[in-house]
Design a protein around this motif. Sequence first.
Motif, PDB file in Angstrom:
ATOM      1  N   GLY A 150      28.403 -56.303  44.826  1.00 37.95           N
ATOM      2  CA  GLY A 150      29.363 -55.663  43.921  1.00 37.95           C
ATOM      3  C   GLY A 150      29.797 -54.303  44.447  1.00 37.95           C
ATOM      4  O   GLY A 150      29.102 -53.664  45.239  1.00 37.95           O
ATOM      5  N   ARG A 151      30.951 -53.886  43.962  1.00 41.76           N
ATOM      6  CA  ARG A 151      31.509 -52.598  44.393  1.00 41.76           C
ATOM      7  C   ARG A 151      30.809 -51.440  43.688  1.00 41.76           C
ATOM      8  O   ARG A 151      29.952 -51.634  42.843  1.00 41.76           O
ATOM      9  N   ASN A 152      31.193 -50.225  44.041  1.00 41.58           N
ATOM     10  CA  ASN A 152      30.561 -49.028  43.488  1.00 41.58           C
ATOM     11  C   ASN A 152      31.622 -48.241  42.709  1.00 41.58           C
ATOM     12  O   ASN A 152      32.537 -47.676  43.307  1.00 41.58           O
ATOM     13  N   MET A 153      31.500 -48.224  41.392  1.00 48.50           N
ATOM     14  CA  MET A 153      32.522 -47.569  40.561  1.00 48.50           C
ATOM     15  C   MET A 153      32.626 -46.081  40.869  1.00 48.50           C
ATOM     16  O   MET A 153      33.728 -45.517  40.881  1.00 48.50           O
ATOM     17  N   ALA A 154      31.481 -45.436  41.131  1.00 48.59           N
ATOM     18  CA  ALA A 154      31.516 -43.996  41.432  1.00 48.59           C
ATOM     19  C   ALA A 154      32.347 -43.740  42.699  1.00 48.59           C
ATOM     20  O   ALA A 154      33.098 -42.757  42.779  1.00 48.59           O
ATOM     21  N   GLU A 155      32.250 -44.633  43.683  1.00 50.70           N
ATOM     22  CA  GLU A 155      33.016 -44.466  44.922  1.00 50.70           C
ATOM     23  C   GLU A 155      34.511 -44.727  44.673  1.00 50.70           C
ATOM     24  O   GLU A 155      35.368 -44.021  45.221  1.00 50.70           O
TER      25      GLU A 155
END
Length: 217
Positions: A150-155
Amino acid sequence: MERQLITMPRIGDQAPDFDAVTTTGNIKFSNYIKNSWTIMFSHPADFTPVCTTEMSGFAKEKSFFKKHKTKLIGLSIDSIHSHLAWVDNVRNNTGVYMDFPIIADLDMKVSKLYGMLHPGESTTAAVRAVFFIDPKGTIRLIMYYPLNVGRNMAEIQRVLIALQTSDKNKVAMPLNWEPGEKVIVPPPKNLKEMDAVIANTEYEKVDFYLAKKKLQD
Ligand code: BEZ
């Protein structure tokens, strides 16, 4: 597997236009993105666990994206009926309402146009792509993640702020930059600019080509 030639939009390209069926109605992409920052993201499939965490993650950050004047639009190679059922299911189970448009790309037209199909990973599901598009319709940053990570929302939020801050202040961002930290002064292009950087006592400098400054709030 035989290697196919795939066209993929690149950073700096104009976002390719298309018509699509979405969960909020039919759209012409060029109209949807006009004069606004837009983040378009694909997910492999509805009703799958990682995708559910990611897509509801975007929905939970609605107010962040509104504050940063950024529209959201999702996509997967699923039918509109599947999308609607999934949005309703996630709302009923978690209270999170994924009310941004989600493209039903059953014919894979948009996935192919945006290079979201990576045949070595899957020939039927889009990888986890993220396209950051500026108000002029230019693609500014692209992320690709495989099916199992999964992706990183903070990034995603960090790079959106970085792009917007860079545009507004004509500066660049160093490694691991976070909002509020010092930014990179554009390297001088001539002797006069070089002497101006050398003479500036407020910059944090390694040398004339690597100087940082604080932005005004
Ligand atoms: C998931 O979202 O959990 C997922 C989707 C497709 C392949 C693997 C995982």
